[in-house]
Scaffold this motif. Structure first.
Motif, PDB file in Angstrom:
ATOM      1  N   ILE A 245       5.735  -1.765  -9.419  1.00  0.00           N
ATOM      2  CA  ILE A 245       5.350  -3.075  -8.882  1.00  0.00           C
ATOM      3  C   ILE A 245       6.007  -3.283  -7.520  1.00  0.00           C
ATOM      4  N   LEU A 246       7.259  -2.850  -7.383  1.00  0.00           N
ATOM      5  CA  LEU A 246       7.955  -2.931  -6.105  1.00  0.00           C
ATOM      6  C   LEU A 246       7.195  -2.155  -5.033  1.00  0.00           C
ATOM      7  N   ARG A 247       6.722  -0.981  -5.360  1.00  0.00           N
ATOM      8  CA  ARG A 247       5.956  -0.182  -4.398  1.00  0.00           C
ATOM      9  C   ARG A 247       4.647  -0.867  -4.017  1.00  0.00           C
ATOM     10  N   LEU A 248       4.025  -1.560  -4.960  1.00  0.00           N
ATOM     11  CA  LEU A 248       2.819  -2.332  -4.640  1.00  0.00           C
ATOM     12  C   LEU A 248       3.137  -3.415  -3.615  1.00  0.00           C
ATOM     13  N   PHE A 249       4.256  -4.098  -3.790  1.00  0.00           N
ATOM     14  CA  PHE A 249       4.635  -5.124  -2.826  1.00  0.00           C
ATOM     15  C   PHE A 249       5.047  -4.529  -1.491  1.00  0.00           C
TER      16      PHE A 249
END
Length: 121
Positions: free
Chosen positions: A45-49
């Protein structure tokens, strides 16, 4: 660029910064727990952001006509993304990541100061 589009880029960029820092903290503290599946999810999810932040940042750069202050902020933000990834991956692998926290904090403060126009030139 229209003011509405700039507002969309600005709001998505500011929100993605908040969630990026939030998920970085959550993902880091999940490493100390033995729940690796949840840590892997928060890291993804961090990489998506990261992607949302970079895309909205590029949109704002175009809207501000590549102002030097924001180009420098963008370069520092990319470095900050790299530092976040290195801290998480090195900690996950059990390698020493303590030396990366000082540059992380310095670059984070610089990015925030540039982003909120505390530092301008």
């Amino acid at each position: 660029m229209s003011p509405q589009l700039m507002n969309i880029f600005y709001q998505s960029h500011a929100g993605s910064w908040f969630f990026t820092l939030l998920f970085f903290g959550v993902s880091y503290f999940m490493l100390t727990k033995q729940n690796m599946k949840a840590q892997k999810i928060t890291h993804m999810i961090l990489r998506l952001f990261f992607v949302i932040m970079v895309v909205s940042g590029i949109g704002m750069l175009v809207g501000y006509q590549f102002s030097l202050v924001f180009v420098i902020k963008g370069i520092l933000a990319i470095a900050l993304i790299g530092l976040m990834e290195m801290i998480l991956v090195r900690t996950k692998k059990g390698k020493e990541a303590g030396k990366l926290w000082i540059p992380f904090i310095i670059v984070l403060v610089l990015v925030l100061l540039l982003g909120f126009n505390v530092i301008s030139f």
